[in-house]
Design an enzyme around this catalytic site. Structure first.
Site, mmCIF file in Angstrom:
data_model
loop_
_atom_site.group_PDB
_atom_site.id
_atom_site.type_symbol
_atom_site.label_atom_id
_atom_site.label_comp_id
_atom_site.label_asym_id
_atom_site.label_seq_id
_atom_site.Cartn_x
_atom_site.Cartn_y
_atom_site.Cartn_z
ATOM 1 N N ILE A 298 0.817 -1.214 0.000
ATOM 2 C CA ILE A 298 0.000 0.000 0.000
ATOM 3 C C ILE A 298 0.851 1.264 0.000
ATOM 4 C CG2 ILE A 298 -2.116 -0.943 1.016
ATOM 5 C CD1 ILE A 298 -1.088 -0.086 3.750
ATOM 6 N N GLY A 299 2.155 1.099 -0.038
ATOM 7 C CA GLY A 299 2.966 2.308 -0.097
ATOM 8 C C GLY A 299 4.435 1.979 0.007
ATOM 9 N N GLY B 164 7.997 3.897 1.222
ATOM 10 C CA GLY B 164 8.514 5.088 1.895
ATOM 11 C C GLY B 164 9.916 5.386 1.450
ATOM 12 N N GLY B 165 10.617 6.167 2.242
ATOM 13 C CA GLY B 165 12.006 6.504 1.960
ATOM 14 C C GLY B 165 12.806 5.219 1.852
ATOM 15 N N ASP C 146 11.234 13.380 13.683
ATOM 16 C CA ASP C 146 10.785 13.367 12.286
ATOM 17 C C ASP C 146 9.268 13.551 12.228
ATOM 18 O OD1 ASP C 146 11.027 13.335 9.574
ATOM 19 O OD2 ASP C 146 11.315 11.178 9.389
#
Ligand SMILES: *[C@@H]1O[C@H](CO)[C@@H](O)[C@H](O)[C@H]1NC(C)=O
Ligand SMILES: *[C@@H]1O[C@H](CO)[C@@H](O)[C@H](O)[C@H]1NC(C)=O
Ligand SMILES: *[C@@H]1O[C@H](CO)[C@@H](O)[C@H](O)[C@H]1NC(C)=O
Ligand SMILES: *[C@@H]1O[C@H](CO)[C@@H](O)[C@H](O)[C@H]1NC(C)=O
Ligand SMILES: *[C@@H]1O[C@H](CO)[C@@H](O)[C@H](O)[C@H]1NC(C)=O
Ligand SMILES: *[C@@H]1O[C@H](CO)[C@@H](O)[C@H](O)[C@H]1NC(C)=O
Ligand SMILES: *[C@@H]1O[C@H](CO)[C@@H](O)[C@H](O)[C@H]1NC(C)=O
Ligand SMILES: *[C@@H]1O[C@H](CO)[C@@H](O)[C@H](O)[C@H]1NC(C)=O
Ligand SMILES: *[C@@H]1O[C@H](CO)[C@@H](O)[C@H](O)[C@H]1NC(C)=O
Length: 846
Positions: A561-562, A564-565, A683
């Site tokens: 679903i995704g 990231g970095g 962060d």
């Protein structure tokens, strides 16, 4: 032809209609009307497409916001922001289109243009609300034809010119609100004809001239609010006849002369604001008859003479503000009878004598301001009984003697200013016990010297986030006990030579631990299974590696679903039906020591955290070949994604946005204050705030989080975080403090209000063009501006907090704890501004 038949029927029914105030047409049956004319007018509004209007077949009565009578003629129109596009009010009302209309509510309907004379044809209208639009121009004379009108609200527009004299024929009017427009000229002298008026509300206009004496005829008026105009002259003595008045606000005008003694007849008043005028004379003792007064503000006038002791009769008072006058004499001891008082300000007068010794009676007092008077004698120890006090300002008086030790027991104290007096002796070491005390100013006194060592020691060793202002060499204050092992005890600001001492301390203090748990080391928590499989499953006790592999079909792309970095995020439905999110490092990334470390760090941090606004870590696998973390699944994904999707962003209305911000505040407050040692997230970004199906926020991604070592004052580390959210001081220092998170929180908050990253604003905060920007201009334009009182309040409050958090100087940023306290406060520091007028400059200096 059509128009003339309607106006005939209007006049033939007029005689009957006059007697009725509301719902006339529902009861009486309908005035003759033309369906075509009504539909044509609705078409003109542009609120519905012609196709849609046609598709509702014969009747427009089924349209949202429209109500008809039995005969099918429109009686009520109530359109708010369910339409995105505005309409020109003049077009909509052109021609006498709605002869049976009783109720027209177009508040915040994006209306523009001026109010057309045709409004006068709506002769049955009892309720007219055009507030919060973009209407311009003058009020038409024909407004006076709306003889049935009970409620007239045109507030928050840009209406100019004078009030038409015809307005005084609206004799049924009970409520008139024209707040925040540009209406000029004077209040009509015959305003007294509006005998049924209960609310007359016109703050924030350009009214001038005097208050007409006919106001005295408004005996039903409960609220008269005319603040922030240019009203001049003296307050007429007839004001005493408005005996129903509960709320009288004339502050920020140009009123002169003395207060009429008849003011004492307004015995139902609970709020009286006359501050910021040019009223002279003494405060009349008859004011003591206003025994229901809760808020009294006469500040910034030219009152002189003594403060009458009768003021002690006003025992309901919660606010008493008389600052910036020329009051003389002593502070009457009777003031100590005002036991409900929360805010007392007598600053900047010429009061003399000593503090009444009974002042400790004021158990509910939170703010005491007596600065810049001629008060003298010692500071009474009874101040120590002010059990609710948060702010004490006794600066610039002639107090002598030493600081009473009793002050050190005021556990609620946030700020103490005793500067510029003649105090002597020692500074009590027990100040160190006042955990909430964030600001002390003791400058310009004659203290012996010396901030007590215990004070310093406490602050610097227990709390990682201690700042002291105005560092100067401190050879004389304190020479002992600096720990070589790195306790960089900052020198305190003391210049004894000029008996100058400024000490402002920002403290971040710890309270409870994480429910009394210390953060344990990784090794204590994590069992080692099968050699190098480094895993603990704490989700329902029986989560197994194979379930995860099955649920994701061995991390098939379909479940991703995704990305990231680093790593990818998968959605996995477990055999028991529960859905979890998995963050997995890519195979190549597992080899990267930095990424492994970040994963381990996240596990280490999150396993011990339990808070509804912090993402739950259910389990993890830290294995050489396969590293993943298992989290609570957040249905709506990241705040960043929601804000960047027009449809989802519209769903995120002001209330939900404020709620999300509150969630982030709770999470950070917990990390910074409730955990021992405090945790800095490092962060905080809109990407790392996730939303569940109810749009509740959790803070996620603890890969860079850092426990603050309690044994060191500075926390050094490599730079971490996301560009655009990193506190500016990290450009020149490597010290990590909780204030770095506070800055990022400020960015996230502003981004949430604006719907996009505030980069232009951040880079130009000090420029006057940015400071002159209106808040309303920077708010997310996909939403209508906040309208309800609560939403307006919350958005202004949250925006002012955001700007405080964005202060370039970390010392001046609030702690999350104080942010959290502000968020539950009732009044914004900006409450005196009209929402449409708040600028970024106001927000930066509230
Ligand atoms: C609406 O319907 C009428 C007759 O049913 C038709 O004449 C007219 O063109 C329609 N208007 C639109 C905009 O569809
Ligand atoms: C109202 O209607 C008349 C004639 O139908 C037109 O001339 C005028 O421009 C209209 N006014 C507005 C504000 O639309
Ligand atoms: C409404 O007011 C205007 C101006 O005051 C007046 O000329 C007119 O006759 C009144 N009546 C109607 C039905 O518009
Ligand atoms: C009121 O404002 C209008 C325009 O906004 C202006 O033309 C008029 O002169 C003003 N009147 C007074 C009394 O200031
Ligand atoms: C004063 O307030 C009370 C209670 O709110 C009310 O009953 C009373 O009628 C008011 N007095 C006047 C003169 O309006
Ligand atoms: C103040 O209250 C006392 C009784 O508590 C009363 O005797 C006195 O008249 C009151 N003063 C005024 C000005 O109302
Ligand atoms: C003071 O505050 C408390 C609670 O904060 C409240 O119950 C009380 O009524 C207030 N007034 C007095 C006189 O104590
Ligand atoms: C200190 O107080 C005196 C009066 O007591 C006043 O004149 C002076 O301006 C004050 N100084 C400061 C720095 O506030
Ligand atoms: C404080 O000042 C008053 C007069 O201003 C004086 O009578 C008193 O002795 C002084 N007290 C101390 C402790 O200096």
């Amino acid at each position: 032809m059509m128009a003339s038949s309607i106006s005939n029927s209007v006049s033939s029914f007029a005689a009957v209609a006059v007697a009725l105030i509301s719902c006339a047409s529902l009861v009486l049956g309908s005035v003759e009307y033309s369906p075509e004319q009504e539909v044509k007018a609705l078409l003109e509004s542009g609120w519905w497409s012609p196709e849609y209007l046609n598709s509702t077949t014969t009747t427009s009565c089924k349209l949202p916001g429209i109500t008809c009578n039995r005969a099918g003629s429109i009686t009520r129109i109530s359109i708010h922001k369910f339409f995105i596009y505005g309409t020109e009010l003049g077009k909509f009302l052109n021609g006498s289109s709605f002869p049976n209309l009783v109720h027209l509510d177009l508040a915040a309907a994006e209306l523009f243009g001026s109010i057309p004379p045709e409004i006068g044809t709506l002769s049955k209208l009892t309720y007219l609300d055009l507030s919060h639009n973009y209407l311009l121009g003058e009020l038409p004379l024909s407004l006076g034809n709306l003889s049935q009108l009970v409620v007239l609200d045109i507030s928050f527009n840009q209406i100019s010119g004078q009030l038409p004299l015809s307005i005084t024929s609206l004799t049924h009017l009970m409520e008139f609100d024209a707040s925040s427009n540009a209406i000029n000229g004077s209040i009509p002298i015959h305003i007294g004809k509006l005998k049924n008026l209960q609310f007359l509300i016109m703050p924030g206009n350009r009214l001038d001239g005097p208050l007409p004496s006919s106001l005295g005829q408004l005996t039903k008026l409960t609220t008269l609010s005319l603040y922030s105009n240019y009203i001049a002259g003296s307050i007429p003595s007839e004001i005493g006849k408005m005996t129903s008045l509960d709320h009288l606000d004339l502050h920020d005008n140009m009123l002169m002369g003395q207060l009429p003694p008849t003011l004492g007849q307004l015995t139902n008043l609970s709020e009286l604001y006359l501050d910021s005028n040019q009223i002279i004379g003494s405060i009349p003792p008859s004011i003591a008859k206003l025994v229901y007064l809760v808020h009294l503000n006469l500040g910034a006038n030219m009152f002189h003479g003594p403060l009458p002791p009768e003021i002690g009769n006003l025992t309901s008072l919660e606010t008493l503000v008389l600052d910036e006058n020329q009051l003389t004499g002593a502070v009457p001891s009777a003031i100590c009878d005002l036991t409900n008082l929360q805010y007392l300000s007598l600053s900047r007068n010429q009061l003399s004598g000593s503090l009444p010794s009974r002042i400790g009676n004021l158990k509910n007092l939170t703010r005491l301001k007596l600065s810049s008077n001629n008060l003298m004698g010692t500071i009474t120890p009874s101040l120590g009984s002010l059990k609710s006090i948060q702010y004490i300002d006794l600066s610039s008086n002639h107090f002598n003697g030493s600081i009473p030790i009793e002050i050190c027991s005021l556990s609620t104290l946030l700020s103490l200013d005793l500067s510029n007096n003649s105090l002597v002796g020692e500074i009590p070491s027990r100040f160190a016990d006042l955990e909430d005390l964030t600001t002390i100013n003791l400058a310009d006194n004659n203290f012996n010297c010396c901030i007590p060592c215990s004070f310093m020691y406490h602050r610097t060793t227990l709390h990682a986030d201690t700042y002291l202002y105005d560092y100067v060499p401190c050879s004389k204050i304190w020479s002992g006990g600096i720990d070589k092992g790195g306790l960089i005890i900052v020198c305190i600001s003391i210049i004894l030579a000029s008996s100058f001492l400024v000490l402002i301390i920002w403290v971040m203090f710890f309270k409870r631990g994480c429910k009394n748990k210390k953060i344990k080391s990784l090794d204590e928590t994590i069992a080692t299974k099968n050699g190098d499989i480094f895993s603990v499953w704490n989700y329902d006790g029986n989560l197994a590696y194979k379930d995860i592999i099955q649920a994701t079909e061995d991390f098939d792309i379909r479940y991703c679903i995704g990305t990231g970095g680093y790593g990818s995020v998968y959605r996995a439905q477990l055999p028991n039906g529960k859905v979890v999110a998995l963050k997995k490092l890519h195979t190549s990334e597992v080899e990267e020591p930095a990424l492994r470390k970040s994963f381990e760090n996240e596990v280490k941090t999150l396993t011990e955290l339990k808070h509804r606004n912090i993402v739950r870590l259910y389990g993890f696998c830290l294995h050489k070949r396969c590293m993943f973390l298992i989290y609570q699944y957040m249905e709506r994904g990241s705040l960043f994604c929601v804000l960047n999707n027009d449809v989802e962003a519209m769903e995120l209305d002001w209330k939900k946005r404020v709620n999300i911000i509150k969630g982030i505040v709770n999470a950070l407050c917990y990390l910074h204050n409730d955990c021992t040692p405090p945790i800095v997230h490092r962060d905080v970004t809109t990407n790392n705030v996730l939303l569940d199906s109810e749009l509740e926020a959790v803070v996620a991604d603890f890969g860079t989080a850092k426990l603050l070592d309690p044994n060191s004052t500075t926390q050094t580390t490599i730079l971490a975080g996301t560009y655009g959210y990193i506190a500016p001081e990290l450009a020149y220092t490597i010290a990590v403090t909780v204030k770095c998170d506070v800055y990022s929180f400020g960015v996230v908050t502003l981004e949430t209000l604006m719907g996009k990253h505030p980069k232009e604003i951040l880079s130009s905060l000090s420029s006057s063009s940015t400071q002159n920007l209106k808040l309303i201009e920077i708010l997310d334009q996909r939403l209508a501006p906040p309208r309800s009182r609560l939403a307006v309040h919350n958005v202004a409050l949250v925006a002012s907090i955001a700007f405080a958090c964005l202060n370039a100087d970390p010392k001046l940023r609030p702690t999350m704890d104080s942010v959290s306290k502000q968020i539950v406060k009732l009044r914004t520091p900006l409450a005196d501004h009209c929402f449409h007028e708040i600028t970024i400059g106001h927000l930066m200096n509230p």
